[in-house]
Design a protein around this motif. Structure first.
Motif, mmCIF file in Angstrom:
data_model
loop_
_atom_site.group_PDB
_atom_site.id
_atom_site.type_symbol
_atom_site.label_atom_id
_atom_site.label_comp_id
_atom_site.label_asym_id
_atom_site.label_seq_id
_atom_site.Cartn_x
_atom_site.Cartn_y
_atom_site.Cartn_z
ATOM 1 N N ASP A 78 -6.552 0.945 -11.630
ATOM 2 C CA ASP A 78 -6.008 1.864 -10.625
ATOM 3 C C ASP A 78 -4.562 1.537 -10.280
ATOM 4 O O ASP A 78 -3.720 2.429 -10.174
ATOM 5 C CB ASP A 78 -6.860 1.826 -9.353
ATOM 6 N N PHE A 79 -4.257 0.245 -10.097
ATOM 7 C CA PHE A 79 -2.908 -0.165 -9.722
ATOM 8 C C PHE A 79 -1.897 0.251 -10.778
ATOM 9 O O PHE A 79 -0.825 0.785 -10.454
ATOM 10 C CB PHE A 79 -2.867 -1.678 -9.500
ATOM 11 N N ASP A 82 -1.416 3.994 -10.773
ATOM 12 C CA ASP A 82 -0.548 4.361 -9.646
ATOM 13 C C ASP A 82 0.920 4.153 -10.009
ATOM 14 O O ASP A 82 1.774 5.016 -9.757
ATOM 15 C CB ASP A 82 -0.870 3.510 -8.411
ATOM 16 N N ARG A 83 1.213 2.999 -10.581
ATOM 17 C CA ARG A 83 2.599 2.689 -10.948
ATOM 18 C C ARG A 83 3.132 3.699 -11.956
ATOM 19 O O ARG A 83 4.267 4.170 -11.845
ATOM 20 C CB ARG A 83 2.692 1.274 -11.534
ATOM 21 N N LEU A 84 2.317 4.050 -12.933
ATOM 22 C CA LEU A 84 2.744 5.015 -13.945
ATOM 23 C C LEU A 84 3.029 6.373 -13.319
ATOM 24 O O LEU A 84 3.965 7.077 -13.723
ATOM 25 C CB LEU A 84 1.675 5.147 -15.035
ATOM 26 N N ARG A 160 16.762 8.968 -1.646
ATOM 27 C CA ARG A 160 16.085 7.852 -2.314
ATOM 28 C C ARG A 160 14.667 7.734 -1.784
ATOM 29 O O ARG A 160 14.395 8.013 -0.616
ATOM 30 C CB ARG A 160 16.853 6.551 -2.024
ATOM 31 N N GLN A 161 13.760 7.328 -2.660
ATOM 32 C CA GLN A 161 12.374 7.078 -2.247
ATOM 33 C C GLN A 161 11.936 5.699 -2.732
ATOM 34 O O GLN A 161 12.062 5.381 -3.904
ATOM 35 C CB GLN A 161 11.431 8.172 -2.750
ATOM 36 N N ASP A 162 11.447 4.889 -1.797
ATOM 37 C CA ASP A 162 10.949 3.545 -2.096
ATOM 38 C C ASP A 162 9.438 3.530 -1.954
ATOM 39 O O ASP A 162 8.891 4.024 -0.949
ATOM 40 C CB ASP A 162 11.549 2.517 -1.130
ATOM 41 N N TRP A 163 8.757 2.941 -2.931
ATOM 42 C CA TRP A 163 7.304 2.849 -2.931
ATOM 43 C C TRP A 163 6.879 1.387 -2.862
ATOM 44 O O TRP A 163 7.293 0.573 -3.690
ATOM 45 C CB TRP A 163 6.732 3.494 -4.198
ATOM 46 N N GLN A 164 6.076 1.042 -1.858
ATOM 47 C CA GLN A 164 5.620 -0.339 -1.643
ATOM 48 C C GLN A 164 4.095 -0.370 -1.655
ATOM 49 O O GLN A 164 3.444 0.392 -0.941
ATOM 50 C CB GLN A 164 6.136 -0.875 -0.306
ATOM 51 N N TYR A 165 3.539 -1.260 -2.454
ATOM 52 C CA TYR A 165 2.073 -1.396 -2.540
ATOM 53 C C TYR A 165 1.562 -2.294 -1.418
ATOM 54 O O TYR A 165 2.117 -3.356 -1.153
ATOM 55 C CB TYR A 165 1.702 -1.994 -3.898
ATOM 56 N N GLU A 166 0.533 -1.827 -0.727
ATOM 57 C CA GLU A 166 -0.141 -2.554 0.356
ATOM 58 C C GLU A 166 0.880 -3.130 1.351
ATOM 59 O O GLU A 166 0.950 -4.346 1.570
ATOM 60 C CB GLU A 166 -1.050 -3.638 -0.212
ATOM 61 N N PRO A 167 1.674 -2.283 1.998
ATOM 62 C CA PRO A 167 2.716 -2.755 2.934
ATOM 63 C C PRO A 167 2.094 -3.315 4.207
ATOM 64 O O PRO A 167 0.989 -2.946 4.605
ATOM 65 C CB PRO A 167 3.502 -1.480 3.236
ATOM 66 N N MET A 189 -5.147 -1.423 4.279
ATOM 67 C CA MET A 189 -4.077 -1.155 3.327
ATOM 68 C C MET A 189 -4.475 -1.413 1.878
ATOM 69 O O MET A 189 -3.647 -1.271 0.972
ATOM 70 C CB MET A 189 -2.845 -2.001 3.677
ATOM 71 N N GLU A 190 -5.694 -1.804 1.613
ATOM 72 C CA GLU A 190 -6.111 -2.071 0.244
ATOM 73 C C GLU A 190 -5.963 -0.810 -0.609
ATOM 74 O O GLU A 190 -6.503 0.240 -0.297
ATOM 75 C CB GLU A 190 -7.559 -2.556 0.210
ATOM 76 N N GLY A 191 -5.187 -0.923 -1.686
ATOM 77 C CA GLY A 191 -4.980 0.192 -2.595
ATOM 78 C C GLY A 191 -3.995 1.239 -2.101
ATOM 79 O O GLY A 191 -3.812 2.270 -2.752
#
Length: 378
Positions: A78-79, A82-84, A160-167, A189-191
């Motif tokens: 899944d992670f 998501d990144r892709l 600009r758009q910033d994406w942070q995993y489990e902030p 915040m998991e996932g």
């Protein structure tokens, strides 16, 4: 440098609109309406607002992109999927923006005219640190004049758009120029990915959290409800409300991606406080369609970013100092009679023209500039 600032003023005042938008002197009885609009309203009332700028002819990609194809692979965690999906938003696009008020909540409500604009822009991956991805939008625009002549490309740094995993927290808009830190519950915040959006001068705009959902050939991210400042398409014509409260959904398509918005126009009495009487004015729906281009020369955008990348990295770093320093601050777009975007783009132009780049001196200039626009909250 001056040409960049002039172009920016044109863009931010909303003069760049769909090539099919109607001019102000068009016979409005023949004006094109939104297909989805207020069908019983007079044509003049629903005439698309904006300018009449026309772009050069473009060729759109027809085949599914490699990025979309990669999302279809079985066996991805899944992670990584998501990144892709986030990275799939990079590339060169024709972009169309459509906004329409659909519901009114106050007595005597009359819908505002629909809004349309367009752009050609490249989305660069400027940071990719496993659980953090930053995407910078750069517009490269060419126009056709009345004689059919195509202009030289004009370049402008966009959002600009910033994406942070489990902030652990996000910085959110609270109304009346105020931004506050919002802590997030770790176990919830998991996932989850946060999306933080920034203006052309790298000032914060809004942030939200959500989960990517992957269902067969659909990859989509739906935000939590978030407050955001009025965009210039609204602040230039409306003063009767202070915040947009809504959600946005990002969906990856075979040849691009789409950002859909559902926004409530809301009046406030104070930061974080809805107006006591009838705060909700209306709801609008919006769609930004990013259609991948098959053959468009983004060289001018590449050259601009190469020349200014170090400067903008320092702008982000100084902004981050303020974001990390306090629980809340107020940001004013204008100080000493000058909008921040004009000043910061002036510094960017100087950095691009300099023989060598002095990061220390540049950060000192940026700090001094931002100090006039930011007030730390008690």
């Amino acid at each position: 440098m001056k040409s960049h600032v002039v172009l920016l003023l044109i863009l931010l005042l909303g003069s760049l609109t769909s090539a099919s938008a109607q001019s102000e002197d068009t016979d409005c009885s023949q004006a094109r309406l939104f297909t989805f609009s207020w069908q019983f309203s007079p044509a003049c009332d629903m005439q698309v607002r904006g300018g009449t700028t026309q772009g050069a002819e473009l060729e759109l990609a027809e085949a599914p992109s490699d990025a979309w194809q990669a999302l279809q692979n079985d066996g991805l965690e899944d992670f990584e999927r998501d990144r892709l999906a986030i990275l799939a938003m990079a590339g060169g696009y024709r972009v169309s923006f459509d906004f329409l008020e659909t519901v009114g909540y106050t007595p005597g409500f009359e819908p505002d005219r629909p809004y349309q604009s367009w752009a050609t822009e490249y989305v660069y991956v400027i940071e990719d640190r496993d659980d953090f991805i930053s995407l910078q939008h750069i517009m490269v625009m060419q126009y056709v004049d009345e004689s059919g002549n195509v202009s030289a490309p004009m370049v402008q740094k966009h959002w600009r758009q910033d994406w942070q995993y489990e902030p652990s927290s996000i910085r959110v808009f609270n109304g009346f120029d105020e931004f506050v830190s919002q802590p997030l519950v770790a176990e919830e915040m998991e996932g989850v990915w946060s999306q933080s959006v920034y203006q052309v001068d790298d000032s914060p705009r809004y942030a939200a959290v959500g989960r990517w959902q992957h269902d067969h050939n659909i990859s989509s991210w739906l935000s939590s409800t978030t407050w955001r400042p009025l965009p210039r398409r609204e602040s230039s014509v409306r003063q009767d409300y202070q915040v947009l409260v809504g959600t946005n959904r990002h969906t990856i398509t075979p040849t691009g991606w789409v950002q859909e918005e559902e926004n409530f126009k809301v009046a406030l009495d104070a930061p974080g406080q809805l107006r006591e009487s009838q705060p909700y004015l209306s709801k609008e729906l919006g769609a930004a369609r990013y259609e991948r281009l098959a053959d468009f020369d983004f060289t001018a955008g590449d050259e601009y970013w190469q020349a200014t990348e170090q400067f903008w990295r320092d702008v982000r770093a100084v902004w981050q100092e303020y974001i990390d320093a306090d629980e809340a601050f107020a940001f004013s777009e204008t100080a000493n009679g000058m909008p921040l975007f004009v000043s910061v783009f002036g510094l960017a132009g100087e950095a691009a023209e300099a023989t060598t780049y002095d990061a220390s001196a540049s950060r000192a200039q940026i700090r001094a500039l931002l100090a006039d626009h930011i007030t730390q909250q008690p």
